[in-house]
Design a protein around this motif. Structure first.
Motif, short mmCIF file in Angstrom:
data_model
loop_
_atom_site.label_atom_id
_atom_site.label_comp_id
_atom_site.label_asym_id
_atom_site.label_seq_id
_atom_site.Cartn_x
_atom_site.Cartn_y
_atom_site.Cartn_z
N ALA A 87 11.02 -9.68 8.88
CA ALA A 87 11.11 -10.87 9.74
C ALA A 87 9.90 -11.78 9.55
CB ALA A 87 11.23 -10.44 11.20
N ALA A 88 8.72 -11.19 9.39
CA ALA A 88 7.52 -12.00 9.16
C ALA A 88 7.56 -12.67 7.79
CB ALA A 88 6.27 -11.12 9.27
N ARG A 89 8.09 -11.97 6.79
CA ARG A 89 8.23 -12.59 5.45
C ARG A 89 9.12 -13.82 5.53
NH1 ARG A 89 9.14 -7.05 3.18
NH2 ARG A 89 7.23 -6.39 2.09
N SER A 90 10.17 -13.72 6.31
CA SER A 90 11.10 -14.85 6.43
C SER A 90 10.44 -16.04 7.10
CB SER A 90 12.34 -14.42 7.22
OG SER A 90 13.02 -13.37 6.56
N ALA A 91 9.46 -15.78 7.95
CA ALA A 91 8.81 -16.86 8.71
C ALA A 91 7.68 -17.53 7.94
CB ALA A 91 8.28 -16.30 10.03
N VAL A 92 7.18 -16.90 6.86
CA VAL A 92 6.03 -17.44 6.12
C VAL A 92 6.45 -17.67 4.67
CG1 VAL A 92 3.67 -17.03 5.37
CG2 VAL A 92 4.42 -16.22 7.62
N PRO A 93 6.52 -18.92 4.23
CA PRO A 93 6.91 -19.20 2.84
C PRO A 93 5.97 -18.52 1.84
CG PRO A 93 6.93 -21.21 4.16
CD PRO A 93 6.29 -20.15 5.00
N GLY A 94 6.55 -17.86 0.83
CA GLY A 94 5.76 -17.22 -0.21
C GLY A 94 5.04 -15.96 0.23
N ALA A 95 5.45 -15.39 1.34
CA ALA A 95 4.74 -14.21 1.88
C ALA A 95 4.86 -13.02 0.94
CB ALA A 95 5.29 -13.85 3.25
N HIS A 96 3.76 -12.28 0.81
CA HIS A 96 3.74 -11.02 0.06
C HIS A 96 3.03 -9.99 0.93
CE1 HIS A 96 3.51 -8.41 -3.57
NE2 HIS A 96 2.48 -7.93 -2.91
N VAL A 97 3.77 -8.97 1.35
CA VAL A 97 3.23 -7.95 2.26
C VAL A 97 3.30 -6.59 1.59
CG1 VAL A 97 3.40 -6.86 4.51
CG2 VAL A 97 3.97 -9.29 4.26
N ASP A 98 2.18 -5.92 1.50
CA ASP A 98 2.13 -4.55 0.99
C ASP A 98 2.14 -3.59 2.18
OD1 ASP A 98 1.54 -4.54 -2.09
OD2 ASP A 98 0.35 -6.17 -1.25
N TYR A 99 3.05 -2.64 2.12
CA TYR A 99 3.25 -1.68 3.21
C TYR A 99 2.58 -0.36 2.82
CZ TYR A 99 5.82 0.85 6.91
OH TYR A 99 6.16 1.60 8.01
N ALA A 100 1.52 0.00 3.53
CA ALA A 100 0.75 1.20 3.20
C ALA A 100 1.43 2.45 3.72
CB ALA A 100 -0.66 1.08 3.77
N ALA A 101 0.93 3.59 3.30
CA ALA A 101 1.45 4.87 3.77
C ALA A 101 1.04 5.11 5.22
CB ALA A 101 0.93 6.00 2.90
N HIS A 102 1.84 5.89 5.94
CA HIS A 102 1.46 6.27 7.30
C HIS A 102 0.25 7.22 7.24
CE1 HIS A 102 3.80 9.75 6.09
NE2 HIS A 102 3.35 10.42 7.13
N LEU A 103 -0.31 7.57 8.38
CA LEU A 103 -1.57 8.33 8.41
C LEU A 103 -1.40 9.72 7.83
CD1 LEU A 103 -2.78 7.28 11.97
CD2 LEU A 103 -3.29 6.19 9.77
N GLY A 104 -0.36 10.43 8.23
CA GLY A 104 -0.05 11.72 7.63
C GLY A 104 -1.08 12.81 7.90
N PRO A 105 -0.99 13.91 7.15
CA PRO A 105 -1.88 15.06 7.37
C PRO A 105 -3.22 14.90 6.66
CG PRO A 105 -0.30 15.60 5.66
CD PRO A 105 0.04 14.20 6.13
N HIS A 106 -3.91 13.82 6.95
CA HIS A 106 -5.18 13.54 6.27
C HIS A 106 -6.26 14.51 6.75
CE1 HIS A 106 -8.65 11.36 4.74
NE2 HIS A 106 -7.83 10.60 4.06
N PRO A 107 -7.09 15.03 5.83
CA PRO A 107 -8.15 15.97 6.26
C PRO A 107 -9.08 15.39 7.32
CG PRO A 107 -7.92 16.01 3.87
CD PRO A 107 -7.04 14.89 4.36
N ARG A 108 -9.35 14.09 7.28
CA ARG A 108 -10.23 13.49 8.28
C ARG A 108 -9.59 13.56 9.67
NH1 ARG A 108 -14.86 12.55 8.93
NH2 ARG A 108 -15.08 10.32 9.19
N LEU A 109 -8.26 13.39 9.74
CA LEU A 109 -7.59 13.49 11.03
C LEU A 109 -7.55 14.93 11.52
CD1 LEU A 109 -4.66 10.95 10.67
CD2 LEU A 109 -6.78 10.69 11.95
N LEU A 110 -7.41 15.87 10.60
CA LEU A 110 -7.49 17.28 11.01
C LEU A 110 -8.87 17.60 11.54
CD1 LEU A 110 -5.43 19.09 8.23
CD2 LEU A 110 -4.85 18.88 10.65
#
Length: 401
Positions: A87-110
């Motif tokens: 929806a945000a891409r549609s609202a902004v001409p030429g938008a490029h959005v990179d979608y990162a990974a979720h937090l997951g089982p990261h050692p720092r979070l453990l």
């Protein structure tokens, strides 16, 4: 100006939960001083992800990175947040959005989870304590399996009597059922840990269900650990997820200057007796360092080394006077305030200090290392430890072939 970062959070009606999320955003800004950082919510709070993302791209350019502030890979990660991004891409001409990974089982979070568990222990010891580890529960089987996997990692990393996975909604076992299982197995000292980032209805339900079960089992003691909260560990993982998908490649490699330290017969100070110290201390001893370790507690492996006389153990919290004549300091406690104090006093005396909780706040970084064919392979990246480990392993593989 760097690419904007949009933190995609769940949202809650509890003001304390929203404030904690905004506090996390401040910690992330401290780590990314050149990047615009904003927050959008899936539901229950404003602004929405679409609104916040469109505003960020409208103000700073049509490129952005979205980091889902989600521990598991449920419906929000798979469907809802991508829909808001579209929806945000549609609202902004030429938008490029990179979608990162979720937090997951990261050692720092453990690490953060273990810190909350230890804070709840009080005078209890791990081997006499059972953990009931509570997840949200999802319609996505993989998300529920990830939570059970995390529970097993907690069991393997610690010395708990047992770790029982549970879920607060959607799937089973429920929290009361998991408590029943722990009780039937003989547990009488139980810590309930809700795997929640911030205060909200999930943490409220966790407290209510744990209190209700405890009231019906007078011969068992139940304590509830705090949520993860806005902390250095969580901020570091968000930054790592952002850096992993940046559309611009960094112009250089690591900003550090590589050098091999000759520590034989030189004083080295280690603060903290946990898993990080357990990994680093043997390497320092192999280098011939005269090691002093300051920590109220030690892991069994470190305690065995101390009892063998391999290093001097000072069983208390850090004092400024502990710096002594140390040439090199490793600050690896589970208390960011103590690590910061050690780093500050080390810098004031021109001693290099590694901060295990916040590498960029220290004055030295620890490489990913491995020994092979008479060589030590060491790789330091540009704040991407997973890439450093992958390169190290690839080089060692080439040496072996």
């Amino acid at each position: 100006m760097s690419t904007p970062l949009l933190i995609a959070a769940h949202g809650t009606r509890l003001e304390a939960g929203v404030e904690a999320c905004l506090e996390l955003a401040e910690l992330v800004r401290d780590r990314l001083p050149d990047a615009p950082v904003s927050v959008g919510f899936v539901e229950l709070a404003e602004p929405s992800i679409t609104e916040a993302l469109a505003e960020a791209m409208g103000e700073h350019g049509p490129r952005a990175v979205v980091v889902p502030l989600m521990l598991g890979t449920g419906g929000h990660v798979r469907s809802d947040i991508p829909g808001f991004i579209d929806a945000a891409r549609s609202a902004v001409p030429g938008a490029h959005v990179d979608y990162a990974a979720h937090l997951g089982p990261h050692p720092r979070l453990l690490d953060a989870v273990e810190a909350r568990l230890h804070a709840a222990l009080g005078g209890w010891a791990e081997p006499e304590t059972t953990v009931v580890f509570v997840g949200r529960g999802a319609l996505v089987p993989e998300a529920n399996a990830d939570h059970v996997h995390l529970a097993r990692l907690l069991l393997e990393r610690g010395e708990w009597a047992d770790v029982e996975p549970a879920f607060i909604q959607v799937t089973r076992p429920s929290l009361p059922t998991a408590l029943d299982r722990a009780y039937a197995a003989g547990a009488r000292r139980i810590v309930v840990m809700g795997h929640w980032l911030f205060p909200g209805m999930l943490s409220t339900w966790t407290w209510k269900q744990a209190d209700g079960w405890a009231a019906a089992h007078a011969d068992a003691e139940v304590r509830v650990a705090d949520v993860i909260g806005p902390c250095a560990e969580l901020a570091d993982v968000v930054v790592e997820r952002y850096l992993e998908v940046l559309p611009e490649a960094p112009p250089h490699g690591s900003p550090t200057y590589l050098a091999g330290l000759w520590l034989r017969n030189r004083d080295v100070l280690v603060l903290g007796g946990g898993r990080v110290a357990e990994r680093r201390v043997p390497r320092l001893l192999e280098a011939g360092a005269r090691l002093r370790l300051v920590s109220p507690t030690l892991t069994p492996a470190l305690r065995a080394l101390a009892e063998e006389g391999r290093f001097e153990w000072i069983p208390r919290a850090f004092l400024d006077s502990d710096l002594g004549d140390a040439w090199y300091v490793l600050a690896a406690t589970n208390d960011p305030t103590a690590n910061r104090a050690a780093s500050d006093i080390a810098e004031s005396h021109h001693r290099f200090c590694v901060r295990a909780d916040d590498a960029r706040a220290g004055t030295a970084w620890t490489p990913a290392t491995a020994d092979a064919h008479g060589l030590t392979v060491a790789v330091i990246g540009n704040r991407d430890p997973r890439l450093s480990r992958a390169v190290r392993d690839a080089v060692v593989g080439l040496l072996g072939s």
